[in-house]
Structures are given as structure tokens and as C-alpha cells.
Design a protein around this motif. Structure first.
Motif: not given
Length: 335
Positions: A236, A259-260
Motif C-alpha cells: 500500500p 497509504t490509502d
């Protein structure tokens, strides 16, 4: 006729159960090939009529390898095509386009054999070369951006020459240890199937926190350090251009990679805020001042109560202080 339309829209305000005819929601970021001709569908999610998604964009890479497509760019293109604004809702702010240079495989010296169901033959003289060329093509990356790690026990297999053979390489997903199936064909058909695993890493532009940041903090350019890192395809991360403006889902420490999963879009309407709800039906627009029952981010549906009284309604957050309900056009016939 106009009064009838307004009455019908009022019914929608109570029910608000129908969807927009066409909605274009800009993505935060998109990766496109530098030699491609992008369309609206490449930088946005199009729901309803898919036709507008095929309209070509006037976008191309610049010296920085990125460009921006704004809501205004999309609306100007729609206007140029003569599509009434009442038929399309455009959401979002801007999409950062990250342009990539597609890999150009070298010519394959092996002869082309007519083998039923055999895939097109990638470049290479050994099985190792074919595996690398296949992964480069799948990821659309050049050799300098890709790092492969092979098991020493597979060396003899990987060094096998492939002259006179058709080689079909199939990767089952792409991750830290990617499973690879290799099928070899000669003029009489299938002769052998081989299997191995390959470690795959890609150079990515990443963002790491310069200092500890609390949950709910809105990311700015001064909060992050940007660098290129070698990551696995399934590891990620989030592009720095996309991270800026997002809010932290949880606290992070200095040096942590964004990260997302660690960021999310900011809340632009808080519970209790006064919001102008735009109800659009064809060429008719009705605005109704309402109070938000729920907090929401751009693109989310929230419930609101009209200040003038009436049943609660559901609308899509468009921007701070603004939400929208779009319905299909009504057709009227006078008797």
C-alpha cells in the motif's frame, strides 16, 4: 407546465429516491500512458449514460510528467459538444494525471509459429527474458522501474534458450512472490509447462510524514517528504499529489508512509450545517435551504431537513454548503 414541474420536484424532495441521468465524478488521480488519447472516462467515474465518458480530453504530459484536469475542463468539453448542462452532473474538484512512458519490448528473434491458443510471443532469448518482458508489459513499466528477484534454484530453468519455440507466460496476480506459469510450444503444439515464483518490486513515488501527526489532521505539502521507493505491487501507498488535502484516519509517526488506508477525503459538511440543496430535473432547478442531519464528504449521500419544514431528504454532497439531487428529465403533454 412550469408549476407542474415544480410540484413534481417537490415530490422528489420528499422521496429523493431516483438517480441522476448522468453523473461524472472526477477521480483524485489517474495514471495514463504518455502516448494515449485520454477520454473523460479515464479521469472520472461516469454513471448513467456512458456516452460522455468517451469524449476525448485535450490533455497531455508536460515537463513534470503530470497535468491536471479540472471540473471546468470537463464542463467546457460538455458545452462544446452541445450537451445541456441539465442532463449531466459534474462532481469533484480536479484529477491529477500522472503520465507514464510505456515499455517498448525489443524484437523477438524467434520465428512466429502457428500454434492454436498460443499467446503472442514476448521478447527474449531465454525463459528469464520472456518472464521479464511479460511482467514489464503487464505493469507497463520499463526495465529501470522494475526489479525482479528469482529463486537461485530456478536458475537452470530460467537460462534455458527458447529459439524455435512459442512461449506463453502467465502471471497469477502480481505481488511480493508472484506465481508464474510458462507454457512452451513447438510446431506440433504444447510440449511443456513450467512453474516458478518471482519477487517483484516497482519504484513508486511515495509520501512519508516529516513529523508525528494526529488523527484528523489535513495533510499539506509541508507535512510530507516525497521520494521514490522500491515497493511490491500489492504494497500500500498513495501518490503525494493525491495525499495533499486528505485527512488522517489515525495518528501516524515521523517517517511513516502514507497509504490509502491512513487517509480519507475531508469532511466538508458537518452535522448541523446549513446547506443549499439543488434539485435538478431537466431544465428546472429548485433550491431549498436545509440543515444537515449527518456529516459528509464530497460524493457521499447525507440526510438533510428542509428549514421550511417537510420530510427529510437524501442528497449528494457537492461542496462545502452545497448538495444536489438530480432526477431524470420529465416530459409533459398538455391536455
Amino acid at each position: 407546465m412550469q408549476q407542474t414541474a415544480l410540484k413534481l420536484i417537490a415530490v422528489v424532495l420528499v422521496a429523493s429516491g431516483v438517480h441522476a441521468q448522468t453523473t461524472i465524478t472526477l477521480r483524485a488521480a489517474a495514471r495514463l500512458d504518455a502516448d494515449s488519447r485520454p477520454t473523460i472516462g479515464d479521469v472520472a467515474v461516469v454513471t448513467g449514460d456512458s456516452g460522455p465518458g468517451l469524449l476525448p480530453l485535450d490533455a497531455s504530459p508536460n515537463g513534470t510528467g503530470r497535468s491536471t484536469v479540472t471540473v471546468g475542463d470537463i464542463q467546457d468539453l460538455i458545452d462544446a459538444e452541445g450537451i445541456p448542462r441539465s442532463q449531466i452532473t459534474v462532481r469533484g474538484d480536479a484529477c491529477v494525471v500522472l503520465w507514464r512512458t510505456p515499455a517498448v519490448p525489443a524484437a523477438d528473434p524467434s520465428p512466429s509459429l502457428a500454434v492454436p491458443q498460443a499467446a503472442s510471443m514476448p521478447a527474449g532469448r531465454t525463459i528469464r527474458d520472456h518472464v521479464r518482458a511479460s511482467i514489464e508489459r503487464s505493469l507497463r513499466l520499463t526495465g529501470d522501474s522494475l526489479r525482479l528477484r528469482f529463486d537461485p534454484a530456478d536458475r537452470a530453468m530460467l537460462d534455458r534458450p527458447t529459439a524455435g519455440l512459442t512461449v506463453d507466460v502467465h502471471a497469477t496476480g502480481l505481488g511480493r512472490r508472484t506465481p508464474i506459469r510458462i507454457t512452451l510450444y513447438n510446431t506440433s503444439g504444447r510440449i511443456e509447462t513450467l512453474r516458478l515464483r518471482v519477487g517483484v518490486q516497482i519504484t513508486r513515488e511515495t509520501a512519508r510524514a516529516i513529523r508525528s501527526l494526529p488523527r484528523g489532521h489535513s495533510i499539506t505539502a509541508s507535512d510530507i517528504a516525497v521520494s521514490n521507493e522500491w515497493l511490491h505491487p500489492d504494497e500500500p501507498h498513495i501518490e503525494p499529489a493525491v495525499a495533499i488535502g486528505q485527512m488522517l484516519r489515525r495518528s501516524i509517526g515521523a517517517g511513516d508512509r502514507l497509504t490509502d488506508g491512513t487517509v480519507e477525503p475531508p469532511i466538508v459538511i458537518e452535522r448541523g450545517d446549513i446547506v443549499m440543496v439543488h434539485v435538478v430535473s431537466g431544465a428546472v432547478v429548485l433550491r431549498r435551504e436545509s440543515r444537515a442531519i449527518e456529516s459528509g464528504r464530497v460524493g457521499q449521500k447525507i440526510r438533510l431537513e428542509p428549514l421550511a419544514g417537510g420530510a427529510a431528504m437524501t442528497a449528494v454532497v457537492e461542496a462545502p454548503g452545497r448538495a444536489i439531487i438530480a432526477t431524470r428529465s420529465f416530459q409533459f403533454q398538455e391536455k
